[in-house]
Design a protein around this motif. Structure first.
Motif, mmCIF file in Angstrom:
data_model
loop_
_atom_site.group_PDB
_atom_site.id
_atom_site.type_symbol
_atom_site.label_atom_id
_atom_site.label_comp_id
_atom_site.label_asym_id
_atom_site.label_seq_id
_atom_site.Cartn_x
_atom_site.Cartn_y
_atom_site.Cartn_z
ATOM 1 N N VAL A 250 0.808 -1.238 0.000
ATOM 2 C CA VAL A 250 0.000 0.000 0.000
ATOM 3 C C VAL A 250 0.837 1.282 0.000
ATOM 4 O O VAL A 250 0.303 2.376 -0.121
ATOM 5 N N ARG A 251 2.127 1.123 0.119
ATOM 6 C CA ARG A 251 2.970 2.312 0.342
ATOM 7 C C ARG A 251 3.132 3.147 -0.930
ATOM 8 O O ARG A 251 2.964 2.653 -2.046
ATOM 9 N N GLY A 255 7.271 3.335 2.458
ATOM 10 C CA GLY A 255 6.313 2.853 3.465
ATOM 11 C C GLY A 255 6.737 3.264 4.875
ATOM 12 O O GLY A 255 6.308 2.680 5.877
ATOM 13 N N ILE A 256 7.561 4.302 4.955
ATOM 14 C CA ILE A 256 8.070 4.750 6.255
ATOM 15 C C ILE A 256 6.938 5.342 7.096
ATOM 16 O O ILE A 256 6.831 5.077 8.298
ATOM 17 N N LEU A 261 3.499 4.991 11.830
ATOM 18 C CA LEU A 261 2.169 5.067 12.443
ATOM 19 C C LEU A 261 1.817 3.741 13.118
ATOM 20 O O LEU A 261 1.244 3.711 14.209
ATOM 21 N N VAL A 276 -5.137 10.485 5.848
ATOM 22 C CA VAL A 276 -6.203 10.571 4.832
ATOM 23 C C VAL A 276 -6.363 9.230 4.130
ATOM 24 O O VAL A 276 -5.421 8.455 4.016
ATOM 25 N N THR A 302 0.211 8.114 -1.637
ATOM 26 C CA THR A 302 -0.001 9.566 -1.777
ATOM 27 C C THR A 302 -1.214 9.869 -2.650
ATOM 28 O O THR A 302 -1.357 9.294 -3.714
ATOM 29 N N GLY A 326 0.720 15.005 7.627
ATOM 30 C CA GLY A 326 0.253 16.074 6.743
ATOM 31 C C GLY A 326 1.379 16.711 5.968
ATOM 32 O O GLY A 326 2.565 16.415 6.185
ATOM 33 N N PHE A 357 7.166 15.547 2.501
ATOM 34 C CA PHE A 357 7.728 16.538 1.589
ATOM 35 C C PHE A 357 6.581 16.929 0.648
ATOM 36 O O PHE A 357 5.710 16.113 0.364
ATOM 37 N N CYS A 358 6.617 18.146 0.144
ATOM 38 C CA CYS A 358 5.551 18.527 -0.789
ATOM 39 C C CYS A 358 5.996 19.699 -1.661
ATOM 40 O O CYS A 358 6.333 20.755 -1.149
ATOM 41 N N GLU A 360 3.992 20.617 -4.429
ATOM 42 C CA GLU A 360 2.712 21.252 -4.714
ATOM 43 C C GLU A 360 1.624 20.205 -4.579
ATOM 44 O O GLU A 360 1.920 19.013 -4.553
ATOM 45 N N SER A 434 10.206 11.441 -1.019
ATOM 46 C CA SER A 434 10.898 10.514 -1.917
ATOM 47 C C SER A 434 12.190 11.115 -2.464
ATOM 48 O O SER A 434 13.151 10.389 -2.719
ATOM 49 N N ILE A 435 12.231 12.439 -2.614
ATOM 50 C CA ILE A 435 13.414 13.075 -3.198
ATOM 51 C C ILE A 435 14.660 12.657 -2.402
ATOM 52 O O ILE A 435 14.652 12.668 -1.174
HETATM 53 C C1 LIG Z 1 0.261 16.400 -2.051
HETATM 54 C C2 LIG Z 1 1.588 15.721 -1.854
HETATM 55 C C3 LIG Z 1 2.688 16.136 -2.601
HETATM 56 C C4 LIG Z 1 3.929 15.517 -2.413
HETATM 57 N N1 LIG Z 1 5.004 15.970 -3.115
HETATM 58 C C5 LIG Z 1 6.224 15.419 -2.911
HETATM 59 C C6 LIG Z 1 7.364 15.902 -3.607
HETATM 60 O O1 LIG Z 1 7.277 16.847 -4.401
HETATM 61 N N2 LIG Z 1 8.564 15.326 -3.335
HETATM 62 C C7 LIG Z 1 8.693 14.300 -2.433
HETATM 63 O O2 LIG Z 1 9.801 13.810 -2.223
HETATM 64 N N3 LIG Z 1 7.637 13.828 -1.752
HETATM 65 C C8 LIG Z 1 6.412 14.352 -1.974
HETATM 66 N N4 LIG Z 1 5.327 13.891 -1.276
HETATM 67 C C9 LIG Z 1 5.521 12.824 -0.288
HETATM 68 C C10 LIG Z 1 5.558 11.451 -0.918
HETATM 69 O O3 LIG Z 1 4.620 11.358 -1.968
HETATM 70 C C11 LIG Z 1 5.240 10.348 0.122
HETATM 71 O O4 LIG Z 1 4.054 10.695 0.815
HETATM 72 C C12 LIG Z 1 6.350 10.198 1.138
HETATM 73 O O5 LIG Z 1 7.549 9.875 0.478
HETATM 74 C C13 LIG Z 1 6.011 9.084 2.138
HETATM 75 O O6 LIG Z 1 6.023 7.863 1.492
HETATM 76 P P1 LIG Z 1 5.757 6.545 2.336
HETATM 77 O O7 LIG Z 1 5.827 5.389 1.397
HETATM 78 O O8 LIG Z 1 6.627 6.554 3.534
HETATM 79 O O9 LIG Z 1 4.251 6.813 2.796
HETATM 80 P P2 LIG Z 1 3.067 5.795 3.005
HETATM 81 O O10 LIG Z 1 3.481 4.748 3.971
HETATM 82 O O11 LIG Z 1 2.524 5.382 1.682
HETATM 83 O O12 LIG Z 1 1.997 6.743 3.736
HETATM 84 C C14 LIG Z 1 1.499 7.875 3.061
HETATM 85 C C15 LIG Z 1 0.877 8.798 4.098
HETATM 86 O O13 LIG Z 1 0.585 10.011 3.459
HETATM 87 C C16 LIG Z 1 -0.691 10.465 3.852
HETATM 88 N N5 LIG Z 1 -1.245 11.230 2.731
HETATM 89 C C17 LIG Z 1 -1.464 10.799 1.476
HETATM 90 N N6 LIG Z 1 -1.994 11.772 0.733
HETATM 91 C C18 LIG Z 1 -2.132 12.844 1.538
HETATM 92 C C19 LIG Z 1 -2.649 14.147 1.360
HETATM 93 N N7 LIG Z 1 -3.136 14.570 0.210
HETATM 94 N N8 LIG Z 1 -2.645 14.992 2.416
HETATM 95 C C20 LIG Z 1 -2.174 14.586 3.625
HETATM 96 N N9 LIG Z 1 -1.669 13.359 3.849
HETATM 97 C C21 LIG Z 1 -1.651 12.499 2.823
HETATM 98 C C22 LIG Z 1 -1.489 9.209 4.141
HETATM 99 O O14 LIG Z 1 -2.454 9.489 5.124
HETATM 100 C C23 LIG Z 1 -0.420 8.256 4.660
HETATM 101 O O15 LIG Z 1 -0.380 8.304 6.049
HETATM 102 C C24 LIG Z 1 4.059 14.465 -1.473
HETATM 103 C C25 LIG Z 1 2.944 14.052 -0.737
HETATM 104 C C26 LIG Z 1 1.712 14.675 -0.910
HETATM 105 C C27 LIG Z 1 0.517 14.228 -0.085
#
Ligand SMILES: Cc1cc2nc3c(=O)[nH]c(=O)nc-3n(C[C@H](O)[C@H](O)[C@H](O)COP(=O)(O)OP(=O)(O)OC[C@H]3O[C@@H](n4cnc5c(N)ncnc54)[C@H](O)[C@@H]3O)c2cc1C
Ligand code: SF4
Ligand code: SF4
Ligand code: SF4
Length: 500
Positions: A250-251, A255-256, A261, A276, A302, A326, A357-358, A360, A434-435
């Motif tokens: 699902v990540r 999946g950090i 969490l 979310v 995401t 967030g 990270f975000c 936009e 991810s960057i």
């Molecule tokens: C709108 C957005 C833009 C992003 N842009 C970048 C970027 O430019 N560069 C970059 O390196 N990383 C960006 N990220 C972060 C990246 O996409 C991953 O969320 C991050 O690397 C975590 O990955 P993970 O596998 O550890 O997360 P996962 O284990 O997959 O968990 C994802 C978590 O993100 C939360 N989430 C998902 N969508 C949203 C949302 N819209 N608003 C709030 N929380 C949310 C979920 O609730 C979940 O807890 C962005 C994330 C979002 C939400």
């Protein structure tokens, strides 16, 4: 001399000084509006009578402290925040810093900005070149104000919305003591019949007045942190991935976030999490409170459309300890609530801020449009969206991946994201993106003792494997380069009243 007022210490303050400051504090418009609306506030059921008085108490304490700081600052030449903390010993240095910034907004203190230009050597396309860079220095001094001066009154946040800079984080809606604000992913409405004009929403809004100077100075005081102009204050930077197969399914990246969490819930470090999930419209994110690990995995991945997650924080008030996931604007919003108006009297149960990270985000309708225009796909056919190595990538139900240059989709991003300077969630306890990391891994920045502890806790629990971010390619250097370019591109926030 030490005064004990409401179990708080006002050290080195004479009783006369304290009495005068408390009297002035009781005249503050926010304190008065809150007090006078007691009946309406209790009627909404948001706070019990005891909580109402606890909040009032902290508001008066904070305002009293500010009045004392103001008196002690009077007559001094313009000073850097760090110098002010050395000259005012009565309160913690971080309190003095937040007080000076607030006093500026109240109209008592002016900020003087000095710009210096320095020449630095930079590698541009492999060649070393001399480049001019601007440096900004901020000093603060009490203003000469007329005798009949009244301190600035804070507007409700409709002014932020009308100026086109609201990022729809939802925080004001949770904080409003009379539930006058309704925030959705793309709209904000205030019920003027209910609003009691306390301005609390404005105080905590990440888009009203800036806390950047306060943040930088406070972080620089903390010797356990490294402070970077690019990625803010941090303890360590890692790259990591989950070890759990269920989370891998699902990540988004490593999946950090889901692993952290799970660690928090399983070990009862929190009772609930705000994250979310997909709503009934796939890819339209919906904020949700999760208090059971079995519901956690539906939040993974995401969703690039924005969701006003912070508007449900008040619904999580029944939990003693919560964590929030967030984007950077939300982390900043909570930090502002922590600094003002009185040290987070509203939602003291927020224990961990997990920031993403975000660069936009997009409105839900623009995501649909983007999928159609750029990929000729219906949004319901998509199983994943991702941004990687300068590409916007979608995965279809068939498993096929399609990509376009990131530049091509940037015009679809929300306008209000152009006022955002923060890539890496500077205000979080721990930031994840991810960057900088390889595919299947996330970059992780720990920014507080709590953030470092939960990361290492999840590692010890066998949920995460990691390396230092500096040991991998493209690594921390790329995070820093993109973070600084976001800061440089950020547009200044000018509210409607400031435009006149
Ligand atoms: C709108 C957005 C833009 C992003 N842009 C970048 C970027 O430019 N560069 C970059 O390196 N990383 C960006 N990220 C972060 C990246 O996409 C991953 O969320 C991050 O690397 C975590 O990955 P993970 O596998 O550890 O997360 P996962 O284990 O997959 O968990 C994802 C978590 O993100 C939360 N989430 C998902 N969508 C949203 C949302 N819209 N608003 C709030 N929380 C949310 C979920 O609730 C979940 O807890 C962005 C994330 C979002 C939400
Ligand atoms: S707190 Fe958030 S939702 Fe409310 S006005 Fe400010 S930016 Fe918009
Ligand atoms: S809308 Fe803002 S100003 Fe009005 S009552 Fe709510 S918090 Fe106070
Ligand atoms: S770019 Fe900034 S304002 Fe836009 S969603 Fe991301 S953190 Fe919020």
């Amino acid at each position: 001399m030490v005064q004990i007022v409401n179990n708080k210490l006002f050290s080195g303050i004479s009783p006369k000084e304290l009495l005068e400051a408390t009297y002035k504090a009781s005249e503050n418009f926010q304190v008065r509006a809150f007090f006078e609306a007691k009946e309406e506030i209790l009627k909404t059921g948001k706070y019990s009578e005891q909580e109402f008085y606890e909040i009032l108490d902290t508001m008066i304490d904070a305002e009293t402290e500010r009045k004392i700081v103001l008196d002690q600052l009077r007559g001094k030449k313009p000073l850097f925040l760090e110098e002010i903390t050395k000259s005012i010993k009565a309160f913690l240095a971080e309190n003095v810093i937040r007080d000076v910034i607030y006093l500026k907004e109240q109209g008592y203190v002016e900020e003087q900005v000095e710009i210096k230009t320095k020449t630095v050597i930079k590698k541009i396309k492999g060649e070393e070149k001399e480049v001019e860079e601007k440096e900004y220095f901020y000093r603060y001094q009490v203003k000469e104000v007329p005798h009949d001066f009244t301190e600035h009154y804070f507007e409700p946040v409709s002014i932020v919305f009308d100026s086109g800079v609201c990022c729809y984080c939802g925080w004001c809606s949770s904080v409003c003591p009379v539930n006058a604000i309704e925030v959705t992913a793309d709209n904000l409405e205030i019920d003027d019949n209910i609003c009691m004009k306390c301005g609390l929403c404005f105080t905590v809004c990440p888009r009203s007045f800036s806390i950047d100077q306060a943040y930088q100075s406070i972080k620089k005081l903390d010797k356990s942190l490294t402070y970077s102009e690019k990625i803010g204050g941090y303890i360590n930077a890692y790259t990591g991935t989950t070890t759990k197969d269920e989370i891998k399914k699902v990540r988004q990246d490593g999946g950090i976030v889901t692993s952290l969490l799970e660690y928090l819930l399983e070990n009862k470090l929190v009772d609930a999490i705000i994250a979310v999930q997909h709503s009934s419209d796939l890819w339209r994110p919906e904020p949700i409170i999760i208090d059971d690990v079995k519901d956690l995995y539906k939040t993974g991945g995401t969703k690039y459309a924005n969701a006003p997650s912070l508007k449900i924080i008040d619904q999580a008030k029944k939990y003693n300890k919560i964590a929030i996931v967030g984007v950077p604007c939300m982390m900043k919003a909570i930090e502002k609530g922590t600094l003002f108006p009185s040290g987070l009297p509203f939602f003291k149960n927020i224990k961990y801020k997990v920031g993403l990270f975000c660069m936009e985000s997009f409105s839900y309708l623009d995501i649909i449009k983007l999928a159609k225009d750029k990929f000729n796909q219906d949004i319901n056919e998509l199983t994943k969206m991702n941004i990687d190595k300068g590409k916007f990538i979608i995965t279809l139900k068939s498993g096929e991946e399609l990509a376009v240059d990131l530049k091509e989709v940037q015009s679809y991003a929300r306008d209000n994201c152009h006022y955002c300077e923060d890539l890496t969630s500077d205000y979080a306890d721990i930031s994840v993106g991810s960057i900088g990391s390889q595919s299947g891994y996330s970059s992780v920045i720990t920014r507080s003792k709590e953030g470092e502890e939960i990361f290492k806790g999840a590692v010890d629990a066998g949920l995460i494997e990691y390396q230092n971010l500096k040991e991998v390619k493209p690594g921390q250097g790329l995070v820093e380069r993109i973070a600084i370019s976001k800061r440089k591109k950020c547009k200044p926030i000018i509210l409607e009243t400031q435009k006149e």
